[in-house]
Design an enzyme around this catalytic site. Structure first.
Site: not given
Length: 867
Positions: A264-267, A300-301, A304
């Site tokens: 979905g995504a990366m922090e 969310h990201e 993080h």
């Protein structure tokens, strides 16, 4: 096998690294086919004893290798497909490595790859080793300085982690940018993006007065659809300051949206990379669920930055430390942005849909696994969603004040470290003064606890004894389980809905709510001064991720639906009645449930989002999981029969709601989304009446003013069996064929539609010119939507659904092993079905297992599923 033989990694075998790397400087000379990566790092041996330096690496061409400026003789090192081993390096030295990679040939989408003609990275969990040789493990924390060089015309924007310190032109039409991240980080947080983008920009001023520049980079033409994501980002930054006292710590925060992305995504620190589906949204192209997902994942990201980046994981077994904690923070953020009760119910629905089945099958594992072969396979609902529930339970058990102080102690004590679950829990043991050793069982034991409760009331004495027990069924590798502390949030009502106060044994006053902990296999809680027969509710707000057998009658549940002060309990009472009717096949109580749902329609104006949730009955997947001997066709028919009874009872009102015109101008607010959700739920219920409602669905589709309304009408056309479904699909495709994210919805709505031609339809769609095995979004839209959202077709008696999914996974595995492995998780329930279905499922899995070149990722999932 294409990969080296699978090796199982065990938590018990963890050893600190023999060498550390505190600083690394990277120079990228970007070219799609041949990119050169020069890495210079300072390496320090941990002890006095000479030991080999073992660096991780894969799909790399080593160009040069030197120590302290001296080129190494080939006899001083060895290279294999996954390692670079320097036999006897000095204790403290400068290591320089040049590698060559081909981003354009990287279909696995890990490391450095191309998406839409742009460079992009994905390094979690073990992708950095596909860029250069390195100690690619999360307990190696280094400061990164990155120089990016590329053709200026083709790649005008060059981005990486940290702050931009320098940029300029070079010869031959190339240019460069230098990025420096002052914060030590593990290699999985490294990021680089380069290409031609459109962007939007804003800024955020922190509580301490620092101005942070914000940027979101998207494909040309898409910038207008990134504004909601920017708004969500600023709200998340403000919320984290208010709720957790966490400020952002760099001058810049950038997000890049890419079409080809496995997750979905990366922090990545200061440079988040997102699947474009979780950034781009407007009324015409995105549903309310999309807007909600963007808000959640952007939050969310961002969160993080502290729970994952500033404090990271010692090893990958601690994945839940960053993901479960950040899921909890994300859910709290979303609850504060929207209706908290509605958000909680949605979180519970997701948990039950994704994680309860995982806990009940061959892929069950603890929140913190004790072993793995490929860590990619443990980015699961157990680690994420159940991990978030564990944090929520911790807060309930120790109390809000001790939890808040524990979080601040964790941030202060563990900042800048690679930590463990034990490090985290120790902070709360200290602030609460409690022994939390038993609580650790939530991290160590797999399985969903089954809680059973029974009450005995003595009208003469006013005493009430509530006996509660717990049990966890055996899971792979864990045949027996010890009791875990389960927080119970208990209250009582009378049959007429009056709240009943009671005095818990040991208390001096009567209360209407009681916070209890079931910390043994069985306990009896005694209450006094109970003035009449109580109806107990044990899990206010779903206080623990358990299943509950409370022995209540349907009459008692109807009282809860009508009167209980806790919204979750009211919703759950209706779901339980529906579940009981559908599982038993006895519809004698259907009129009572329909009447109770009519009352929800009566008060729908107060909270339309809650009414919408109440009208949606437990789905087929939930019924399959709850059934001892699941029969997909029987349960599908039973569910449709109950839906028809409810729809018939309220047909005129539902048609009136379905016919409401869309609100203009469009608003993504929770209130407006709730009204659209009610309309969608009305269309969904009416679809059970079949083709006779086709004109209602066609009218809703043609008059839709938002994607939410159009998608709901399409779903209803499909579920009703209406012949107008295909005409609507053709119109939809014609209108949106140039928008990939919307065409993903076109694939998904067909794959999820429970029509009799479902399997033939997805097989045709696989051959469609717009289907692309190399794009994870498109693959998930077809294959995952079919297998996870259309269980009737996936579990077709002839095994066709199983063969379809296995065939897709087989085709994808050589290109993208991580995606192929994830697609196979719907097989987790195969052993629960009849012998014929089991034979078909086993045959599909055994076929995959026999493939000589099957990847590590997919082989691990197949073998665990078959075990």
């Amino acid at each position: 096998m294409r990969d080296a033989d699978n090796v199982t990694v065990h938590l018990a075998d963890y050893q600190p690294p023999a060498y550390s790397i505190d600083e690394i400087a990277l120079v990228f000379s970007l070219d799609p086919d041949t990119t050169l990566v020069a890495a210079r790092s300072q390496v320090l041996r941990a002890g006095d004893k000479v030991a080999p330096l073992v660096l991780d690496g894969k799909r790399l061409e080593l160009q040069s290798l030197s120590i302290d400026g001296q080129v190494l003789d080939p006899s001083a090192y060895a290279v294999d497909p996954e390692k670079l081993i320097i036999h006897a390096p000095p204790a403290n030295f400068r290591l320089e490595i040049v590698t060559r990679i081909s981003p354009a040939a990287n279909t696995a989408l890990e490391g450095l790859y191309m998406s839409g003609g742009r460079f992009c990275t994905q390094c979690e969990a073990e992708g950095f080793r596909a860029i250069t040789y390195f100690l690619d493990r999360p307990d190696i924390l280094a400061r990164y300085a990155v120089r990016i060089e590329a053709d200026k015309e083709q790649y005008p924007t060059l981005l990486s982690n940290g702050n931009l310190t320098e940029s300029g032109d070079m010869e031959d039409g190339r240019h460069y940018a230098i990025w420096v991240d002052p914060h030590p980080k593990p290699s999985y947080l490294f990021a680089l993006c380069a290409g031609r983008y459109e962007s939007i920009h804003d800024d955020f001023t922190t509580k301490s007065g620092r101005k942070v520049a914000l940027g979101i980079y998207v494909d040309p033409g898409d910038s207008g659809r990134a504004r909601y994501a920017m708004d969500a980002l600023k709200r998340a930054m403000k919320w984290d300051e208010d709720a957790f006292k966490r400020e952002y710590d760099l001058d810049l925060f950038n997000i890049v949206a890419v079409r080809d992305f496995n997750f979905g995504a990366m922090e990545n620190k200061g440079l988040n990379v997102f699947n474009s589906s979780l950034i781009l949204a407007d009324a015409e192209t995105a549903t309310d669920a999309d807007f909600e997902a963007i808000e959640a994942v952007v939050g969310h990201e961002y969160f993080h930055n502290w729970t994952g980046n500033r404090i990271t994981c010692r090893d990958w077994f601690q994945l839940c430390l960053k993901e479960g904690l950040t899921v909890y923070r994300e859910q709290e953020f979303c609850a504060d942005q929207r209706s908290r009760p509605v958000q909680r119910i949605k979180d519970v629905k997701r948990l039950r849909a994704r994680q309860f089945g995982e806990d009940a099958g061959p892929l069950a594992h603890p929140v913190r696994p004790s072993s793995y072969q490929k860590i990619d396979n443990f980015y699961t609902a157990t680690v994420y969603e159940k991990g978030g529930e564990v944090i929520r339970m911790l807060k309930r058990i120790i109390g809000e004040d001790a939890f808040a102080r524990g979080m601040q102690l964790y941030f202060e004590r563990r900042d800048g470290t690679a930590s463990t679950v034990e490090d985290f829990i120790a902070c709360f043991a200290e602030t609460s003064g409690r022994d939390l050793s038993q609580f650790m069982r939530w991290y160590e034991q797999a399985g969903t606890p089954s809680v059973k409760s029974r009450g005995q009331y003595n009208a003469q004495t006013g005493g009430y004894a509530l006996t509660v027990s717990q049990h966890i069924a055996p899971t792979p590798g864990q045949p027996s389980k010890a009791p875990s502390p389960i927080p119970l949030w208990v209250s009582f009502i009378a049959a007429d809905g009056a709240r009943i106060a009671a005095k818990l044994e040991g208390d001096t006053i009567s209360r209407t709510e009681h916070h209890l902990v079931l910390d043994a296999a069985e306990r009896t809680f005694h209450f006094a001064d109970v003035l009449e027969q109580p109806i107990p509710a044990l899990l206010h707000g779903f206080s623990a991720p358990v299943t509950l057998d409370d022995g209540l009658s349907i009459k008692e549940r109807l009282s809860q639906m009508a009167h209980d002060p806790d919204p979750f309990t009211r919703w759950e009472a209706g779901q339980s009645i529906a579940r009981e009717i559908m599982l038993s096949g006895d519809d004698g109580h259907a009129p009572e449930l329909a009447s109770a749902l009519g009352r929800e329609l009566d008060r729908a104006q107060e909270d339309p989002a809650f009414a919408a949730l109440a009208l949606r009955l437990p789905d087929l997947n939930e019924l399959l999981l709850a059934s001892a001997s699941p029969d997909p066709e029987r349960l599908f028919a039973s569910r449709e029969e109950l839906r028809r009874a409810i729809a018939t009872a309220h047909r005129a009102r539902l048609e009136s709601i379905a016919g409401l015109k869309g609100e203009q101008p469009f608003s993504p607010s929770a209130e407006a989304a709730g009204r659209r959700a009610l309309k969608s739920a009305a269309l969904d219920l009416l679809s059970s009446l079949g083709v006779e409602e086709g004109s209602v669905f066609t009218a809703a589709f043609q008059s839709a003013t938002s994607m939410t309304e159009a998608a709901a009408a399409l779903d209803a056309l499909g579920a009703s069996g209406s012949p107008a479904f295909d005409d609507a699909l053709e119109h939809f495709y014609s209108k949106w064929r140039e928008n990939p994210l919307v065409i993903d919805k076109w694939f998904a709505v067909q794959a999820a539609s429970p029509r009799t031609d479902a399997l033939a339809r997805v097989e045709r769609l696989r051959a469609h010119t717009d289907f692309n095995l190399r794009n994870p979004n498109r693959v998930r839209a077809l294959a995952a939507s079919f297998a996870m959202r259309n269980p009737r077709a996936f579990h077709e008696a002839d095994g066709g659904g199983y063969r379809f999914l296995a065939g897709i996974a087989e085709a994808i595995d050589p290109l993208n092993p991580a995606l192929a492995a994830r697609l196979l998780t719907p097989f987790e329930s195969w052993k629960r079905f009849d012998s014929s279905r089991q034979q078909h499922a086993r045959a599909a899995l055994e076929h995959l297992k026999a493939l000589p070149d099957l990847s590590k990722n997919t082989r691990e999932v197949v073998e665990r599923t078959l075990a």
